[in-house]
Design an enzyme around this catalytic site. Structure first.
Site, PDB file in Angstrom:
ATOM      1  N   LYS A 176      -0.907 -27.016  37.440  1.00 58.87           N
ATOM      2  CA  LYS A 176       0.421 -27.493  37.847  1.00 58.87           C
ATOM      3  C   LYS A 176       0.465 -27.875  39.315  1.00 58.87           C
ATOM      4  O   LYS A 176       1.051 -28.899  39.693  1.00 58.87           O
ATOM      5  CB  LYS A 176       1.470 -26.427  37.534  1.00 58.87           C
ATOM      6  CG  LYS A 176       1.708 -26.230  36.041  1.00 58.87           C
ATOM      7  CD  LYS A 176       2.789 -25.198  35.779  1.00 58.87           C
ATOM      8  CE  LYS A 176       3.016 -25.032  34.283  1.00 58.87           C
ATOM      9  NZ  LYS A 176       4.070 -24.028  33.991  1.00 58.87           N
ATOM     10  N   ALA A 254      -5.398 -22.007  48.128  1.00 59.40           N
ATOM     11  CA  ALA A 254      -5.592 -21.235  46.892  1.00 59.40           C
ATOM     12  C   ALA A 254      -5.964 -19.794  47.198  1.00 59.40           C
ATOM     13  O   ALA A 254      -5.103 -18.907  47.187  1.00 59.40           O
ATOM     14  CB  ALA A 254      -6.647 -21.915  46.022  1.00 59.40           C
ATOM     15  N   ARG A 255      -7.242 -19.542  47.496  1.00 60.79           N
ATOM     16  CA  ARG A 255      -7.724 -18.208  47.833  1.00 60.79           C
ATOM     17  C   ARG A 255      -8.817 -18.327  48.880  1.00 60.79           C
ATOM     18  O   ARG A 255      -9.694 -19.190  48.786  1.00 60.79           O
ATOM     19  CB  ARG A 255      -8.273 -17.487  46.587  1.00 60.79           C
ATOM     20  CG  ARG A 255      -7.211 -16.888  45.687  1.00 60.79           C
ATOM     21  CD  ARG A 255      -6.497 -15.731  46.372  1.00 60.79           C
ATOM     22  NE  ARG A 255      -5.513 -15.080  45.534  1.00 60.79           N
ATOM     23  CZ  ARG A 255      -4.229 -15.388  45.510  1.00 60.79           C
ATOM     24  NH1 ARG A 255      -3.781 -16.388  46.260  1.00 60.79           N
ATOM     25  NH2 ARG A 255      -3.381 -14.721  44.752  1.00 60.79           N
ATOM     26  N   ASP A 279      -4.733 -22.092  54.633  1.00 56.80           N
ATOM     27  CA  ASP A 279      -3.569 -21.219  54.506  1.00 56.80           C
ATOM     28  C   ASP A 279      -3.976 -19.826  54.053  1.00 56.80           C
ATOM     29  O   ASP A 279      -3.246 -18.873  54.270  1.00 56.80           O
ATOM     30  CB  ASP A 279      -2.567 -21.795  53.508  1.00 56.80           C
ATOM     31  CG  ASP A 279      -1.347 -20.907  53.335  1.00 56.80           C
ATOM     32  OD1 ASP A 279      -0.594 -20.761  54.310  1.00 56.80           O
ATOM     33  OD2 ASP A 279      -1.159 -20.346  52.230  1.00 56.80           O
ATOM     34  N   GLU A 284      -7.680 -11.031  55.371  1.00 54.97           N
ATOM     35  CA  GLU A 284      -6.329 -11.331  55.823  1.00 54.97           C
ATOM     36  C   GLU A 284      -5.723 -10.079  56.442  1.00 54.97           C
ATOM     37  O   GLU A 284      -5.658  -9.051  55.772  1.00 54.97           O
ATOM     38  CB  GLU A 284      -5.463 -11.827  54.658  1.00 54.97           C
ATOM     39  CG  GLU A 284      -5.858 -13.222  54.210  1.00 54.97           C
ATOM     40  CD  GLU A 284      -4.873 -13.848  53.240  1.00 54.97           C
ATOM     41  OE1 GLU A 284      -4.112 -13.094  52.595  1.00 54.97           O
ATOM     42  OE2 GLU A 284      -4.862 -15.072  53.130  1.00 54.97           O
ATOM     43  N   HIS A 303      -1.089 -17.551  55.136  1.00 58.62           N
ATOM     44  CA  HIS A 303      -0.863 -17.362  53.703  1.00 58.62           C
ATOM     45  C   HIS A 303       0.617 -17.559  53.381  1.00 58.62           C
ATOM     46  O   HIS A 303       1.259 -16.732  52.716  1.00 58.62           O
ATOM     47  CB  HIS A 303      -1.323 -15.981  53.249  1.00 58.62           C
ATOM     48  CG  HIS A 303      -1.599 -15.909  51.781  1.00 58.62           C
ATOM     49  ND1 HIS A 303      -2.582 -15.111  51.249  1.00 58.62           N
ATOM     50  CD2 HIS A 303      -1.025 -16.535  50.710  1.00 58.62           C
ATOM     51  CE1 HIS A 303      -2.589 -15.238  49.924  1.00 58.62           C
ATOM     52  NE2 HIS A 303      -1.658 -16.101  49.585  1.00 58.62           N
ATOM     53  N   LEU A 307       5.690 -19.541  50.212  1.00 55.00           N
ATOM     54  CA  LEU A 307       6.882 -18.919  50.766  1.00 55.00           C
ATOM     55  C   LEU A 307       8.052 -19.882  50.934  1.00 55.00           C
ATOM     56  O   LEU A 307       7.934 -20.922  51.583  1.00 55.00           O
ATOM     57  CB  LEU A 307       6.530 -18.306  52.125  1.00 55.00           C
ATOM     58  CG  LEU A 307       7.546 -17.388  52.779  1.00 55.00           C
ATOM     59  CD1 LEU A 307       7.801 -16.167  51.903  1.00 55.00           C
ATOM     60  CD2 LEU A 307       7.049 -16.949  54.153  1.00 55.00           C
TER      61      LEU A 307
END
Length: 338
Positions: A176, A254-255, A279, A284, A303, A307
């Site tokens: 998506k 993504a990760r 991002d 982290e 990250h 948001l």
């Protein structure tokens, strides 16, 4: 035949529902919002207590979840010890988000604990952040901003500077979010190529499906939109980066674990990559005084792609509905394990 009064039936169902879940204990390990006001507002009237740990420390998590009927988690590691520490009454580990790499799915499956997530609450936000980072790198918006604030007003020093129209965007992962990124890219008159692991249905006209090797060799910008798994861990490594088009850009919303940071740094030094937009990081928070994060060609956000006020409100309400359903022995939406 005498029909029962519908209002009586409704009251009876509500009473039975409240009796079924009264006294349940929900423990939230961590969250990206300032309070649990929404969760308490929706759960406490049913007699469900809501407690907050606020830690990623394994010992604190294991101790805090003892006796929990439901564990809700954002980024904290819900490993085998944490799940086992909760006890046999644990019914659900609910992910406050999409990715599941911080939850031990194997242990949950073994113990009969259901796991849910919220897969599409922030699709617009992540796609928008992808392009924000892309523009920040390719159009050098972030660099211009920093230099201007530091008193340097020099457009020539940031040349060469290209346009997006006509450039090729390679999307790795065409779910998506990847599809929404593709639609934005086409509005910028970009050529879009994608690669996927399984058969893709309904690929829009004008989008080309390529192998991973062909995608990175032909793309000016590569953006990652796939989950982290043992197979995808460090997929962006020295070997794959050596096949990238010289001077290309990589974007990751993504990760963090998808990218080998040392390999990324080497690719920047070698000129294989001209920039990156990150991002998500590993770890982290990352060491911001080290590379690749302190490289001026790398744009970093904390990250934050998921948001927004809208996305958080939607996610939290969906998770509460999942929680209430499981406590009432009903099947919730978005079950991953169970």
């Amino acid at each position: 035949m005498v029909q029962k009064n519908s209002r009586f039936q409704t009251l009876f169902c509500e009473r039975e529902f409240c009796m079924a879940i009264h006294g349940a204990r929900v423990v939230v390990t961590d969250c990206p919002f300032p309070s649990l006001e929404i969760e308490r507002e929706l759960l406490e009237p049913h007699g469900v207590s809501v407690e907050f740990i606020g830690s990623s420390d394994p010992a604190a998590l294991a101790n805090g979840v003892k006796g929990a009927d439901v564990i809700l988690t954002n980024w904290a590691p819900v490993n085998a010890t944490v799940i086992e520490s909760a006890g046999s009454q644990l019914k659900l580990v609910g992910r406050l988000g999409t990715g599941l790499d911080n939850i031990d799915l194997q242990t949950a499956r073994r113990l009969g604990v259901m796991v849910t997530n919220v897969p599409d609450y922030c699709t617009p936000e992540v796609a928008e952040q992808t392009f924000a980072l892309l523009l920040g790198v390719v159009r050098k918006v972030a660099r211009f901003h920093l230099e201007t604030k530091q008193g340097r007003y020099d457009l020539v020093g940031s040349l060469p500077l290209g346009r997006l129209a006509g450039r090729t965007l390679g999307i790795i992962g065409f779910g998506k979010i990847g599809r929404r990124v593709a639609s934005i890219a086409r509005a910028f008159d970009m050529r879009v190529v994608v690669t996927v692991r399984s058969t893709v249905k309904d690929v829009p006209d004008g989008i080309t499906v390529l192998s991973l090797a062909d995608l990175v060799a032909t793309s000016d910008i590569v953006t990652l939109h796939l989950p982290l798994s043992p197979e995808s861990q460090h997929m962006i490594n020295d070997s794959l980066l050596s096949q990238f088009r010289r001077g290309s850009v990589i974007i990751n919303t993504a990760r963090g674990g998808l990218i080998d940071n040392d390999a990324l740094t080497r690719a920047l030094d070698a000129g294989i990559l001209s920039g990156a937009g990150l991002d998500v990081q590993t770890p982290e928070p990352p060491p911001l005084d080290q590379r690749p994060w302190n490289d001026p060609r790398v744009v970093v956000s904390p990250h934050a792609a998921f948001l927004s006020t809208d996305s958080l409100d939607l996610m939290r309400r969906i998770v509460v509905r999942q929680t209430l359903a499981v406590l009432a022995d009903q099947r919730p939406d978005h079950v991953v394990v169970g």
